[in-house]
Motif scaffolding. Structure first.
Motif, mmCIF file in Angstrom:
data_model
loop_
_atom_site.group_PDB
_atom_site.id
_atom_site.type_symbol
_atom_site.label_atom_id
_atom_site.label_comp_id
_atom_site.label_asym_id
_atom_site.label_seq_id
_atom_site.Cartn_x
_atom_site.Cartn_y
_atom_site.Cartn_z
ATOM 1 N N UNK A 118 0.881 -1.005 -0.062
ATOM 2 C CA UNK A 118 0.268 -0.050 -0.058
ATOM 3 C C UNK A 118 0.747 1.374 -0.044
ATOM 4 N N UNK A 119 2.081 1.434 0.614
ATOM 5 C CA UNK A 119 2.890 2.267 0.614
ATOM 6 C C UNK A 119 3.317 2.755 -0.804
ATOM 7 N N UNK A 120 3.735 1.455 -1.530
ATOM 8 C CA UNK A 120 4.102 1.576 -2.922
ATOM 9 C C UNK A 120 2.894 2.246 -3.856
ATOM 10 N N UNK A 121 1.773 1.716 -3.498
ATOM 11 C CA UNK A 121 0.688 1.852 -4.251
ATOM 12 C C UNK A 121 0.485 3.784 -4.016
ATOM 13 N N UNK A 122 0.750 4.126 -2.909
ATOM 14 C CA UNK A 122 0.252 5.670 -2.432
ATOM 15 C C UNK A 122 1.558 6.336 -3.064
ATOM 16 N N UNK A 123 2.742 6.048 -3.024
ATOM 17 C CA UNK A 123 3.628 6.677 -3.873
ATOM 18 C C UNK A 123 3.619 6.633 -5.299
ATOM 19 N N UNK A 124 3.124 5.599 -5.760
ATOM 20 C CA UNK A 124 2.772 5.695 -7.248
ATOM 21 C C UNK A 124 1.444 6.620 -7.458
ATOM 22 N N UNK A 125 0.633 6.566 -6.466
ATOM 23 C CA UNK A 125 -0.627 7.293 -6.907
ATOM 24 C C UNK A 125 -0.356 8.735 -6.646
ATOM 25 N N UNK A 126 0.297 9.069 -5.903
ATOM 26 C CA UNK A 126 0.744 10.461 -5.522
ATOM 27 C C UNK A 126 1.483 11.115 -6.862
ATOM 28 N N UNK A 127 2.626 10.349 -7.410
ATOM 29 C CA UNK A 127 3.332 10.781 -8.628
ATOM 30 C C UNK A 127 2.311 10.903 -9.754
ATOM 31 N N UNK A 129 -1.175 11.246 -9.860
ATOM 32 C CA UNK A 129 -2.172 12.145 -9.533
ATOM 33 C C UNK A 129 -1.320 13.491 -10.122
ATOM 34 N N UNK A 130 0.067 13.645 -9.719
ATOM 35 C CA UNK A 130 0.632 14.910 -10.037
ATOM 36 C C UNK A 130 0.735 15.158 -11.595
ATOM 37 N N UNK A 131 0.956 13.856 -12.122
ATOM 38 C CA UNK A 131 1.157 13.903 -13.645
ATOM 39 C C UNK A 131 -0.145 14.335 -14.222
ATOM 40 N N UNK A 132 -1.140 13.643 -13.680
ATOM 41 C CA UNK A 132 -2.268 13.663 -14.361
ATOM 42 C C UNK A 132 -3.004 15.017 -14.096
ATOM 43 N N UNK A 133 -2.851 15.711 -13.133
ATOM 44 C CA UNK A 133 -3.338 16.996 -12.789
ATOM 45 C C UNK A 133 -2.778 18.059 -13.618
ATOM 46 N N UNK A 134 -1.336 17.691 -13.926
ATOM 47 C CA UNK A 134 -0.716 18.787 -14.704
ATOM 48 C C UNK A 134 -1.084 18.565 -16.262
ATOM 49 N N UNK A 162 -7.105 1.785 -15.127
ATOM 50 C CA UNK A 162 -6.062 0.892 -15.690
ATOM 51 C C UNK A 162 -4.419 1.024 -15.097
ATOM 52 N N UNK A 163 -4.211 2.379 -14.879
ATOM 53 C CA UNK A 163 -2.807 2.636 -14.192
ATOM 54 C C UNK A 163 -2.825 1.827 -12.777
ATOM 55 N N UNK A 164 -3.845 2.163 -12.195
ATOM 56 C CA UNK A 164 -4.276 1.763 -10.820
ATOM 57 C C UNK A 164 -3.900 0.021 -10.841
#
Length: 177
Positions: A118-127, A129-134, A162-164
């Motif tokens: 879950x820590x890996x998922x959270x880190x990947x999701x933060x990265x 989400x930042x990329x998707x927001x941009x 799909x990325x998730x």
């Protein structure tokens, strides 16, 4: 016999399952209670109408007439395909969990500290989400004023889900190795 019992006895009378003593009690109650008497008279009249023989036989051509009217009704819309319903269901679940964790950051911290996956998922999701927001900000600026926004929004949603799934699959593989 009270009014509630009288109503039940009237139902049994209609179904012809009433016991003789209960029928006598019903008759006494109906004679003494004006509300139940009016109800009983209406009930009895309805039974007489329902027992008329000409009501039990459908007129000739009844089924064909009804089916012709049904065919003239406008067709209903095509149902949503199963994969889209499943996709929206998963999207709703993911959104619900995300909102729950967004409003309870201590839960997110506790969950990610308890599991490296879950820590890996959270880190990947933060990265992600930042990329998707941009990307989304740039994309919305380029589509401003066009009608394709809804279609592209759906594609972004599908890509995010799909990325998730890919991130989850890779996290599971890395922890098994």
């Amino acid at each position: 016999m009270d009014c509630k019992q009288a109503n039940l006895a009237m139902m049994e009378h209609m179904e012809k399952t009433i016991q003789p003593q209960q029928a006598q009690d019903l008759a006494r109650h109906v004679m003494s209670c004006e509300d139940c008497r009016e109800y009983y008279i209406g009930f009895d009249m309805a039974l007489d109408i329902l027992n008329e023989p000409e009501l039990s036989i459908a007129p000739p051509g009844f089924t064909n007439n009804v089916m012709a009217q049904v065919r003239e009704l406008p067709a209903h819309t095509k149902p949503i395909p199963l994969f889209l319903r499943i996709l929206w269901g998963f999207g709703g679940i993911i959104l619900g969990i995300a909102l729950l964790l967004a409003f309870n950051p201590e839960w997110l911290t506790a969950i990610t500290e308890a599991s490296p996956i879950l820590y890996n998922i959270q880190s990947a999701m933060l990265a992600l989400s930042a990329a998707v927001a941009s990307w989304l900000a740039d994309w919305m600026a380029s589509y401003q004023g066009t009608g394709n926004l809804m279609l592209h929004g759906a594609l972004v949603f599908v890509a995010a889900v799909g990325a998730l799934l890919l991130i989850l699959q890779r996290s599971e593989k890395s922890t098994k190795a």
